[in-house]
Design a protein around this motif. Sequence first.
Motif, PDB file in Angstrom:
ATOM      1  N   GLY A   1      -9.071   3.305  -0.739  1.00  0.00           N
ATOM      2  CA  GLY A   1      -7.674   2.970  -0.450  1.00  0.00           C
ATOM      3  C   GLY A   1      -7.441   1.473  -0.514  1.00  0.00           C
ATOM      4  O   GLY A   1      -7.794   0.820  -1.492  1.00  0.00           O
TER       5      GLY A   1
ATOM      6  N   HIS B   1       0.821  -1.214   0.000  1.00  0.00           N
ATOM      7  CA  HIS B   1       0.000   0.000   0.000  1.00  0.00           C
ATOM      8  C   HIS B   1       0.855   1.264   0.000  1.00  0.00           C
ATOM      9  O   HIS B   1       0.614   2.195  -0.777  1.00  0.00           O
ATOM     10  CB  HIS B   1      -0.922   0.005   1.218  1.00  0.00           C
ATOM     11  CG  HIS B   1      -1.654   1.300   1.425  1.00  0.00           C
ATOM     12  ND1 HIS B   1      -2.803   1.622   0.736  1.00  0.00           N
ATOM     13  CD2 HIS B   1      -1.374   2.376   2.222  1.00  0.00           C
ATOM     14  CE1 HIS B   1      -3.207   2.827   1.104  1.00  0.00           C
ATOM     15  NE2 HIS B   1      -2.358   3.312   2.002  1.00  0.00           N
TER      16      HIS B   1
ATOM     17  N   MET C   1      -4.231   7.361   0.276  1.00  0.00           N
ATOM     18  CA  MET C   1      -5.568   6.975   0.726  1.00  0.00           C
ATOM     19  C   MET C   1      -5.460   6.095   1.974  1.00  0.00           C
ATOM     20  O   MET C   1      -4.387   5.616   2.314  1.00  0.00           O
ATOM     21  CB  MET C   1      -6.301   6.229  -0.399  1.00  0.00           C
ATOM     22  CG  MET C   1      -6.447   7.033  -1.676  1.00  0.00           C
ATOM     23  SD  MET C   1      -7.244   6.049  -2.975  1.00  0.00           S
ATOM     24  CE  MET C   1      -7.095   7.186  -4.367  1.00  0.00           C
TER      25      MET C   1
ATOM     26  N   ARG D   1      -2.100   4.232  -4.368  1.00  0.00           N
ATOM     27  CA  ARG D   1      -3.125   4.530  -3.358  1.00  0.00           C
ATOM     28  C   ARG D   1      -2.522   4.987  -2.039  1.00  0.00           C
ATOM     29  O   ARG D   1      -3.227   5.063  -1.034  1.00  0.00           O
ATOM     30  CB  ARG D   1      -3.983   3.277  -3.117  1.00  0.00           C
ATOM     31  CG  ARG D   1      -4.710   2.778  -4.352  1.00  0.00           C
ATOM     32  CD  ARG D   1      -5.456   1.484  -4.038  1.00  0.00           C
ATOM     33  NE  ARG D   1      -5.990   0.868  -5.238  1.00  0.00           N
ATOM     34  CZ  ARG D   1      -7.256   0.962  -5.650  1.00  0.00           C
ATOM     35  NH1 ARG D   1      -8.098   1.660  -4.941  1.00  0.00           N
ATOM     36  NH2 ARG D   1      -7.646   0.366  -6.753  1.00  0.00           N
TER      37      ARG D   1
END
Length: 455
Positions: free
Chosen positions: A217, A183, A191, A188
């Motif tokens: 997200g 992540h 987010m 993203r």
Amino acid sequence: MDGTVLVADDDRTIRTVLTQALTRAGCKVHATSSLTTLMRWVGEGKGDVVISDVIMPDGNGLEMLPKIGQDRPGLPVIVISAQNTIMTAIQAAEAEAYDYLPKPFDLPDLMKRTARALELKRHAPASAQAPSDDRPDELPLVGRTQVMQALYRLVARVMNTDLPVLISGESGTGKSLIARAIHDFSDRRSMPFVTVTSADLLELEGPARVLARVKGGTLLIDEIGDIDDEIQARIVRMMDAPGDNVPRFMATSQTNLTAAMESGQVRQDLYYRLSGAIVHVPALRERVDDVPLLAQHFLGRAEREGAPKRWLSNEAEELFRAYSWPGNVRQLENAIRRLVLTSRADEIARAEVEQVLGSQPEMEPVLGGGDSEKLAASVARHLRRYFDLHGNMLPPPGLYARILKEVESPLIEIALEATGGNQAKCADLLGINRNTLRKKISDLDIQVTRRRKLM
């Protein structure tokens, strides 16, 4: 696009392709195979965006980023690298690169990122921070072994895709950290990253509340194999109809989900929705050469937290390497913390390690089902039975070669199956020369079937 792009790569083909594509898009392009030339252009004020390789004949592109930031604040630098490990991504983020793409890259994707960089001029990825000791409860992404490098390469490939990711591995290996890293270095990253358990989805409105929190997200479902069938059905419906802000779905599991699906414990529709890409985090006993590195990391962390400086004696380190570590990296971290507190001298002795490890709980690995017998024990049991069958007589001569063939043949067959019949990937996986693999395939009369693999 409107602007000037500086391209630095020692591969002439890449320089040509990028020059042609950017020129057609309306950009002016200066391309070079030298970091020295690139830095001279930057110092002269040329360029609105930089696209640079990492490993160049006259230096390392990542090491130039602080200098570029100092000389030209706000100049976006897009890093491209064949060293597509998660550590490269982390280093790029730490050096405040605008973006990072592993090679081979998708040209239209790179063009979009370049256009975005030209438009925004500078985007500091504030949320894309490398996992560090500021979050001491997290396990470190540390490892030089082949299995960890393969993990880094896989993570780098899936990082900027929208594929759901299923992360498997035993307790204490760092599955959640891998999810967080995917992540933090993805598109993203600005987010939310939201982790949910079955408790968050118990009520009928649970999925809606979760989707409202994640806001497009990344949604990580923790230990998907422990969730009951009714909630699994809710997750399937949530993935099928996520609303306007579609999140990226990831899940972790200690159990063998393929076996769980076949036994009916995990729904097939859920398994196939989550397994867009499967990332397996190796157990610590599968990468024993990383144990000293991890131990050193935890000893250094303890010292930075105010503990006395400690180090392992050679004998203590040998014992660490020989231990099975059923609790994986988390168990290693706890053992180091105890040793730092209880050691009578700066150098930690073998006897002290024996005392700490002797009191550790005996845990069986969860992944792989109930049969946790070590390979060596299984082979030994088979061989003893083989000798017993011959009574007081010895087996026929040539036993060594026959036994090796019995093990070697299925190992190569399974490795070929896992790599879709790609012999180059299979040789890399096994750690042998490609020509050696070809000879073994021929000698062992192994049938090779090529098929497309997802990753």
